[in-house]
Design a protein around this motif. Structure first.
Motif, short mmCIF file in Angstrom:
data_model
loop_
_atom_site.label_atom_id
_atom_site.label_comp_id
_atom_site.label_asym_id
_atom_site.label_seq_id
_atom_site.Cartn_x
_atom_site.Cartn_y
_atom_site.Cartn_z
N PHE A 170 -7.32 -2.46 0.14
CA PHE A 170 -5.96 -2.29 -0.35
C PHE A 170 -5.50 -0.84 -0.21
N ARG A 204 -4.63 -0.19 3.38
CA ARG A 204 -3.36 -0.83 3.77
C ARG A 204 -2.18 -0.08 3.16
N LEU A 205 -2.31 0.30 1.89
CA LEU A 205 -1.23 1.02 1.21
C LEU A 205 -0.99 2.38 1.84
N ASN A 206 -2.05 3.08 2.17
CA ASN A 206 -1.94 4.39 2.82
C ASN A 206 -1.20 4.28 4.14
N ARG A 252 0.84 1.84 5.06
CA ARG A 252 2.22 1.38 4.79
C ARG A 252 3.11 2.54 4.41
N ASP A 298 6.44 -5.45 -2.51
CA ASP A 298 5.67 -4.98 -1.35
C ASP A 298 4.23 -4.66 -1.77
N LEU A 299 4.07 -4.10 -2.95
CA LEU A 299 2.72 -3.80 -3.45
C LEU A 299 1.91 -5.08 -3.63
N LEU A 354 0.75 -6.31 -0.31
CA LEU A 354 -0.35 -5.49 0.20
C LEU A 354 -1.65 -5.78 -0.56
N TRP A 355 -1.53 -6.01 -1.85
CA TRP A 355 -2.70 -6.31 -2.67
C TRP A 355 -3.22 -7.70 -2.34
#
Length: 270
Positions: free
Chosen positions: A116, A119-121, A123, A162-163, A166-167
């Motif tokens: 996660f 992916r968040l980084n 994004r 969006d979070l 991604l999670w």
């Protein structure tokens, strides 16, 4: 093989400084001695609890090992509070990640958490190199379900929807950290690092942090003027004793040595 010689040095004061506080340990009776090899200080830490095999220990040994681990996490709690203080800004956010399924496997959830973060980084910054600044800890509910608490520094805006995409595992909660004073801001998150210790796995990593965080300034010296800090700035002070080897004794014995700890508030903070 020629043995490597280690120089022995000592200090009477340890000073830890963050943007809002100065902490001073004054070793009144005896200095602290340490070894230096090739100008690198040798760090001595009690890490025995990491190697403990709880399946082979009796109840008393398990209790002693757990107490050592608890002491370690209590110390780490304050270290985490200092790191929070060093990195706190107006865009600092507190996130909670939960699983829809009753996930109890720490190895699996830690793996999913790390995915996660990657992916968040990507994004947010469109690159694979780590840009996110964070501290995180996992926690178990009474029923055994695992969830994560994360504090992000300088965190850009992103929609909750969006979070959650991604999670991909369940509910995501995001809050701005609101504290009553600057010197208390580290306590908001650090309390989770020693919470419910008895329900944590003994051999699993309990928390994570990015490698791009600012850390406190640490000094060890034999000369320090406490008069440079006024009594009106004192937040907390206490005296306690530590057990150290008694080098004047003819047998292997220990003695008590007095330490004075004082925490000061800085007059000018940001």
């Amino acid at each position: 093989m020629v043995p490597i010689k280690k120089a022995i040095k000592s200090y009477k004061y340890k000073i830890v400084e963050t943007p809002t506080t100065v902490e001073v340990w004054e070793y009144i009776d005896d200095p602290v001695f340490y070894h230096v090899k090739d100008d690198v200080e040798t760090v001595h830490a009690d890490k025995d609890w990491i190697k403990e095999d709880f399946t082979c220990k009796d109840t008393l040994q398990q209790y002693d090992s757990l107490k050592r681990k608890q002491k370690h996490y209590e110390q780490m709690r304050w270290e985490i509070a200092r790191i929070v203080d060093c990195n706190f800004d107006d865009a600092t956010k507190f996130m909670t990640l939960t699983f829809k399924a009753n996930e109890k496997d720490i190895s699996f959830t830690n793996s999913e958490f790390n995915k996660f973060i990657k992916r968040l980084n990507y994004r947010l910054y469109k690159i694979k190199k780590q840009q996110l600044k964070y501290l995180a800890v996992w926690e178990k509910q009474k029923r055994g379900a695992i969830h994560y608490h994360v504090i992000f520094f300088n965190f850009p805006f992103i929609r909750i929807s969006d979070l959650e995409k991604l999670w991909g595992h369940g509910f995501v909660k995001l809050n701005k950290i609101d504290v009553d004073s600057q010197e208390n801001r580290g306590r908001y998150v650090s309390k989770y690092f020693s919470k419910d210790l008895e329900r944590k796995e003994h051999k699993k990593k309990a928390f994570f942090k990015s490698q791009n965080l600012k850390t406190p300034l640490v000094r060890r010296t034999n000369s320090f003027k406490l008069t440079d800090l006024s009594d009106g700035q004192i937040l907390y002070s206490k005296e306690y004793t530590r057990n150290i080897p008694d080098f004047h004794s003819t047998i292997n014995s220990y003695k008590e040595s007095t330490v004075r700890y004082t925490k000061f508030r800085k007059e000018c903070t940001t």
